[in-house]
Motif scaffolding. Structure first.
Motif, short mmCIF file in Angstrom:
data_model
loop_
_atom_site.label_atom_id
_atom_site.label_comp_id
_atom_site.label_asym_id
_atom_site.label_seq_id
_atom_site.Cartn_x
_atom_site.Cartn_y
_atom_site.Cartn_z
N LYS A 24 0.83 -1.20 0.00
CA LYS A 24 0.00 0.00 0.00
C LYS A 24 0.86 1.25 0.00
CE LYS A 24 -3.88 -1.59 2.83
NZ LYS A 24 -4.56 -1.32 4.09
N ARG A 25 1.95 1.22 0.75
CA ARG A 25 2.80 2.39 0.92
C ARG A 25 3.71 2.63 -0.28
NH1 ARG A 25 0.39 5.16 4.85
NH2 ARG A 25 -0.01 3.81 6.59
N GLY A 26 4.08 1.55 -0.97
CA GLY A 26 4.97 1.70 -2.11
C GLY A 26 6.38 2.02 -1.68
N GLY A 27 7.17 2.51 -2.60
CA GLY A 27 8.57 2.85 -2.32
C GLY A 27 8.67 4.06 -1.39
N GLY A 28 9.81 4.24 -0.80
CA GLY A 28 10.03 5.39 0.05
C GLY A 28 9.57 5.22 1.48
N PRO A 41 9.79 8.21 9.63
CA PRO A 41 10.24 8.76 8.35
C PRO A 41 10.80 7.66 7.43
CG PRO A 41 11.80 9.31 10.08
CD PRO A 41 10.62 8.65 10.75
N ALA A 42 10.89 7.96 6.15
CA ALA A 42 11.34 6.99 5.15
C ALA A 42 12.74 6.45 5.46
CB ALA A 42 11.32 7.62 3.76
N ASP A 43 13.57 7.23 6.13
CA ASP A 43 14.91 6.74 6.46
C ASP A 43 14.95 6.01 7.81
OD1 ASP A 43 14.54 8.95 8.08
OD2 ASP A 43 16.54 9.79 7.73
#
Length: 180
Positions: A50-54, A91-93
């Protein structure tokens, strides 16, 4: 915008119905069992899809076969809600670790993230209906997810706890009876 609002209202109605059933005792505690690794793996894959990349990295740590005494659907609701919260506020990181280990007659599930954390004054309230620690954020949640999690956990004779530090991250720990 209207489509987003309709989707949000549908999610809210579904969450309220689930919570109402749990609170009224309509959820029967039967003999069903859930394979913990399978449910965690499926939940992780679905939510990352659902979230995809990142999105934040999501690690799964289950070293031995574990089963809990509850329907797989209910375990999935617990894990989905906890993971969605972690993904929303990390966060993505950052990273999220889902861990499951045996703990005597219980199975201990832990969802630990490196997200924004929760301020201490909010911790006593996070399992309340509609409670959002930061109402100024316009996140898509209904404010019922953690309340639903708590009710499911307690319905199946489990315990839930939270540890968090603002700016460091949050750890949600759920203990559920192991299947015999």
């Amino acid at each position: 915008r209207l489509k987003v609002e309709v989707t949000h209202m549908n999610a809210l109605a579904a969450d309220l119905l689930t919570l109402s059933r749990l609170e009224s005792g309509q959820q029967e505690v039967g003999e069903e069992q859930a394979d913990v690794r399978r449910v965690l793996t499926e939940s992780r894959a679905t939510l990352l899809g659902k979230r995809g990349g990142g999105s934040a990295e999501v690690r799964l740590e289950v070293s031995v076969p574990l089963t809990v005494a509850m329907p797989p659907l209910r375990l999935r609701q617990i894990v989905d809600n906890l993971l969605e919260n972690s993904l929303r506020f990390t966060p993505a990181d950052g990273s999220i670790t889902i861990k499951a280990v045996p703990d005597g007659q219980m199975v201990c599930l832990e969802v630990k993230d490196t997200g924004m954390g929760i301020d201490p004054e909010h911790l006593p309230h996070i399992f309340e209906r509609f409670y959002k620690a930061d109402p100024s954020r316009h996140d898509p949640g209904t404010g019922l997810g953690l309340s639903i999690v708590k009710h499911i956990v307690e319905t199946f004779r489990g315990k839930i706890a939270v540890e968090s530090e603002a700016g460091i991250g949050t750890t949600m720990t759920v203990r559920l009876p192991a299947a015999v």
